[in-house]
Design a protein around this motif. Structure first.
Motif, PDB file in Angstrom:
ATOM      1  N   LEU A  27      -2.651  16.384  -0.922  1.00  0.00           N
ATOM      2  CA  LEU A  27      -2.166  15.198  -1.612  1.00  0.00           C
ATOM      3  C   LEU A  27      -0.970  14.589  -0.898  1.00  0.00           C
ATOM      4  CD1 LEU A  27      -2.301  16.514  -5.301  1.00  0.00           C
ATOM      5  CD2 LEU A  27      -4.051  15.204  -4.075  1.00  0.00           C
ATOM      6  N   ALA A  28      -0.910  13.255  -0.913  1.00  0.00           N
ATOM      7  CA  ALA A  28       0.233  12.521  -0.363  1.00  0.00           C
ATOM      8  C   ALA A  28       0.451  11.283  -1.218  1.00  0.00           C
ATOM      9  CB  ALA A  28      -0.016  12.133   1.096  1.00  0.00           C
ATOM     10  N   ALA A  29       1.742  10.866  -1.343  1.00  0.00           N
ATOM     11  CA  ALA A  29       2.087   9.744  -2.208  1.00  0.00           C
ATOM     12  C   ALA A  29       2.258   8.437  -1.454  1.00  0.00           C
ATOM     13  CB  ALA A  29       3.371  10.051  -2.982  1.00  0.00           C
ATOM     14  N   ASP A  30       2.384   8.488  -0.119  1.00  0.00           N
ATOM     15  CA  ASP A  30       2.583   7.257   0.640  1.00  0.00           C
ATOM     16  C   ASP A  30       2.108   7.447   2.078  1.00  0.00           C
ATOM     17  OD1 ASP A  30       4.678   8.655   2.003  1.00  0.00           O
ATOM     18  OD2 ASP A  30       6.101   8.031   0.469  1.00  0.00           O
ATOM     19  N   ALA A  31       2.209   6.391   2.871  1.00  0.00           N
ATOM     20  CA  ALA A  31       1.698   6.421   4.240  1.00  0.00           C
ATOM     21  C   ALA A  31       2.499   7.372   5.127  1.00  0.00           C
ATOM     22  CB  ALA A  31       1.713   5.011   4.829  1.00  0.00           C
ATOM     23  N   THR A  32       3.803   7.435   4.907  1.00  0.00           N
ATOM     24  CA  THR A  32       4.640   8.333   5.719  1.00  0.00           C
ATOM     25  C   THR A  32       4.242   9.787   5.500  1.00  0.00           C
ATOM     26  OG1 THR A  32       6.492   6.770   5.558  1.00  0.00           O
ATOM     27  CG2 THR A  32       7.009   9.027   6.209  1.00  0.00           C
ATOM     28  N   ASP A  33       4.073  10.153   4.224  1.00  0.00           N
ATOM     29  CA  ASP A  33       3.647  11.510   3.893  1.00  0.00           C
ATOM     30  C   ASP A  33       2.251  11.777   4.444  1.00  0.00           C
ATOM     31  OD1 ASP A  33       3.809  14.024   2.820  1.00  0.00           O
ATOM     32  OD2 ASP A  33       3.382  13.410   0.758  1.00  0.00           O
ATOM     33  N   MET A  34       1.377  10.756   4.408  1.00  0.00           N
ATOM     34  CA  MET A  34       0.019  10.893   4.945  1.00  0.00           C
ATOM     35  C   MET A  34       0.044  11.293   6.416  1.00  0.00           C
ATOM     36  SD  MET A  34      -2.887   7.940   5.539  1.00  0.00           S
ATOM     37  CE  MET A  34      -1.873   7.148   6.795  1.00  0.00           C
ATOM     38  N   VAL A  36      -8.829   9.915   1.863  1.00  0.00           N
ATOM     39  CA  VAL A  36      -9.073   8.922   0.811  1.00  0.00           C
ATOM     40  C   VAL A  36      -7.750   8.188   0.625  1.00  0.00           C
ATOM     41  CG1 VAL A  36      -9.677   8.544  -1.598  1.00  0.00           C
ATOM     42  CG2 VAL A  36     -10.836  10.335  -0.291  1.00  0.00           C
ATOM     43  N   LEU A  37      -7.701   6.905   0.981  1.00  0.00           N
ATOM     44  CA  LEU A  37      -6.438   6.175   1.145  1.00  0.00           C
ATOM     45  C   LEU A  37      -6.381   4.965   0.226  1.00  0.00           C
ATOM     46  CD1 LEU A  37      -3.802   5.569   2.709  1.00  0.00           C
ATOM     47  CD2 LEU A  37      -5.227   4.518   4.493  1.00  0.00           C
ATOM     48  N   ASP A  38      -5.366   4.933  -0.647  1.00  0.00           N
ATOM     49  CA  ASP A  38      -5.183   3.787  -1.529  1.00  0.00           C
ATOM     50  C   ASP A  38      -4.709   2.579  -0.718  1.00  0.00           C
ATOM     51  OD1 ASP A  38      -5.040   2.319  -3.857  1.00  0.00           O
ATOM     52  OD2 ASP A  38      -3.008   2.985  -4.347  1.00  0.00           O
ATOM     53  N   ARG A  39      -5.195   1.401  -1.096  1.00  0.00           N
ATOM     54  CA  ARG A  39      -4.815   0.178  -0.377  1.00  0.00           C
ATOM     55  C   ARG A  39      -3.360  -0.199  -0.650  1.00  0.00           C
ATOM     56  NH1 ARG A  39      -7.197  -4.857   1.333  1.00  0.00           N
ATOM     57  NH2 ARG A  39      -5.503  -5.759   2.567  1.00  0.00           N
ATOM     58  N   MET A  40      -2.876   0.009  -1.872  1.00  0.00           N
ATOM     59  CA  MET A  40      -1.518  -0.374  -2.245  1.00  0.00           C
ATOM     60  C   MET A  40      -0.625   0.865  -2.295  1.00  0.00           C
ATOM     61  SD  MET A  40      -1.931  -3.603  -2.498  1.00  0.00           S
ATOM     62  CE  MET A  40      -0.403  -4.124  -3.262  1.00  0.00           C
ATOM     63  N   LEU A  41       0.302   0.976  -1.343  1.00  0.00           N
ATOM     64  CA  LEU A  41       1.189   2.126  -1.257  1.00  0.00           C
ATOM     65  C   LEU A  41       2.653   1.672  -1.339  1.00  0.00           C
ATOM     66  CD1 LEU A  41      -0.579   4.057   1.655  1.00  0.00           C
ATOM     67  CD2 LEU A  41      -0.642   4.617  -0.786  1.00  0.00           C
ATOM     68  N   PRO A  42       3.565   2.557  -1.760  1.00  0.00           N
ATOM     69  CA  PRO A  42       4.973   2.173  -1.875  1.00  0.00           C
ATOM     70  C   PRO A  42       5.593   1.731  -0.554  1.00  0.00           C
ATOM     71  CG  PRO A  42       4.552   4.251  -3.013  1.00  0.00           C
ATOM     72  CD  PRO A  42       3.315   3.929  -2.232  1.00  0.00           C
ATOM     73  N   ASP A  43       5.115   2.265   0.565  1.00  0.00           N
ATOM     74  CA  ASP A  43       5.699   1.928   1.860  1.00  0.00           C
ATOM     75  C   ASP A  43       4.759   1.095   2.728  1.00  0.00           C
ATOM     76  OD1 ASP A  43       3.914   3.969   2.207  1.00  0.00           O
ATOM     77  OD2 ASP A  43       5.194   5.177   3.508  1.00  0.00           O
ATOM     78  N   GLY A  44       3.852   0.326   2.095  1.00  0.00           N
ATOM     79  CA  GLY A  44       3.033  -0.578   2.892  1.00  0.00           C
ATOM     80  C   GLY A  44       1.590  -0.652   2.441  1.00  0.00           C
ATOM     81  N   ASP A  45       0.812  -1.389   3.210  1.00  0.00           N
ATOM     82  CA  ASP A  45      -0.605  -1.629   2.934  1.00  0.00           C
ATOM     83  C   ASP A  45      -1.431  -0.492   3.529  1.00  0.00           C
ATOM     84  OD1 ASP A  45      -3.277  -2.530   3.075  1.00  0.00           O
ATOM     85  OD2 ASP A  45      -2.634  -4.609   3.087  1.00  0.00           O
ATOM     86  N   GLY A  46      -2.314   0.082   2.715  1.00  0.00           N
ATOM     87  CA  GLY A  46      -3.154   1.178   3.202  1.00  0.00           C
ATOM     88  C   GLY A  46      -4.037   0.766   4.359  1.00  0.00           C
ATOM     89  N   ALA A  47      -4.501  -0.495   4.349  1.00  0.00           N
ATOM     90  CA  ALA A  47      -5.329  -0.974   5.456  1.00  0.00           C
ATOM     91  C   ALA A  47      -4.540  -0.989   6.754  1.00  0.00           C
ATOM     92  CB  ALA A  47      -5.882  -2.367   5.149  1.00  0.00           C
ATOM     93  N   ALA A  71      -1.976   0.929   7.365  1.00  0.00           N
ATOM     94  CA  ALA A  71      -1.761   2.333   7.730  1.00  0.00           C
ATOM     95  C   ALA A  71      -2.988   2.880   8.449  1.00  0.00           C
ATOM     96  CB  ALA A  71      -1.464   3.154   6.474  1.00  0.00           C
ATOM     97  N   CYS A  72      -4.168   2.476   7.991  1.00  0.00           N
ATOM     98  CA  CYS A  72      -5.406   2.879   8.661  1.00  0.00           C
ATOM     99  C   CYS A  72      -5.466   2.291  10.063  1.00  0.00           C
ATOM    100  CB  CYS A  72      -6.598   2.443   7.836  1.00  0.00           C
ATOM    101  SG  CYS A  72      -8.207   2.859   8.551  1.00  0.00           S
ATOM    102  N   ARG A  73      -5.077   1.025  10.191  1.00  0.00           N
ATOM    103  CA  ARG A  73      -5.099   0.377  11.505  1.00  0.00           C
ATOM    104  C   ARG A  73      -4.173   1.097  12.491  1.00  0.00           C
ATOM    105  NH1 ARG A  73      -6.670  -4.686  12.345  1.00  0.00           N
ATOM    106  NH2 ARG A  73      -6.229  -5.285  10.179  1.00  0.00           N
TER     107      ARG A  73
END
Length: 233
Positions: A34-41, A54-65, A67-69
């Protein structure tokens, strides 16, 4: 030696949803991180090398898309399934263009996500990976993953596509009880339409008739009461 569990990293800022998905995926044989944001991911990807995100699109530290890019730009080819509250075509396109492998709109049924995870992992593995797998021998039978063909005493055994999918799912998880939900996802054939628990039971019965000496007292495909089925080579 037991097969290592597939690791799935769930990245979402909603702790209740994270825990719900963790509980559900763990019950179906996954090792869930489990991770709560892109940095933790990013930190967990580097430390644990999960098999899928499995990545949420809306994260506290930015857009999941985005982060995927960034993962793709850094050469990371880990499969990614995006989750989002938006369900418009343009948002799906943005996610796929960012390098996501699939896209699930909220709200969703956990069974749908499980099916998407299995489908993405199958596609990622691909035919080239199957050719590297060794044939599985049990009794007079040999199942060749490269050709998806079952043989008995070197003679081909005729199976339907759904029965082959089911057999492949079972032999790749020897000794491991698989729930009906998990088998529905693993053995799903998009050409067959929607399937249910009863369909899995019927498919198991037909497969037993093809490979068991006495289908009423199965040797290879055993029932695990309250769970599902297990392949016992």
């Amino acid at each position: 030696m037991d097969t290592p569990l597939v690791k799935v990293l769930v990245v979402d800022d909603d702790p209740a949803l994270r825990q719900l998905l963790a509980d559900y995926l763990n019950r179906h044989g996954y090792d869930t991180l489990l991770a709560a944001d892109a940095t933790d991911m990013v930190a967990r990807i580097q430390r644990y090398a999960p098999d899928l995100v499995v990545l949420d699109r809306m994260l506290p530290d930015g857009d999941g898309a985005e982060a995927c890019r960034r993962l793709r730009e850094q050469g990371e080819d880990i499969p990614v399934i995006l989750l989002t509250g938006r369900d418009e075509t343009v948002d799906r396109v943005v996610g796929l263009e960012a390098g996501a492998d699939d896209y699930v709109g909220k709200p969703f049924d956990p069974r749908e996500l499980l099916a998407r995870i299995e489908a993405v992992l199958r596609r990622k593995k691909g035919a080239s990976a199957l050719t590297k797998e060794q044939p599985v021998t049990f009794g007079p039978f040999v199942f060749d993953p490269a050709t998806r063909q079952l043989y008995k005493d070197q003679a081909p055994v005729k199976l339907t596509g759904g029965e082959v999918n089911l057999l492949e799912a079972l032999v790749k998880n020897p000794g491991k009880p698989l729930s009906r939900d998990r088998l529905l996802a693993l053995a799903r054939d998009d050409d067959e339409g929607e399937r249910n628990d009863r369909a899995i039971d019927i498919a198991v019965l037909r497969l037993r008739r093809s490979i068991e000496e006495d289908p009423r007292q199965p040797r290879w495909i055993q029932t695990v009461w309250g769970v599902g089925y297990r392949f016992s080579p």
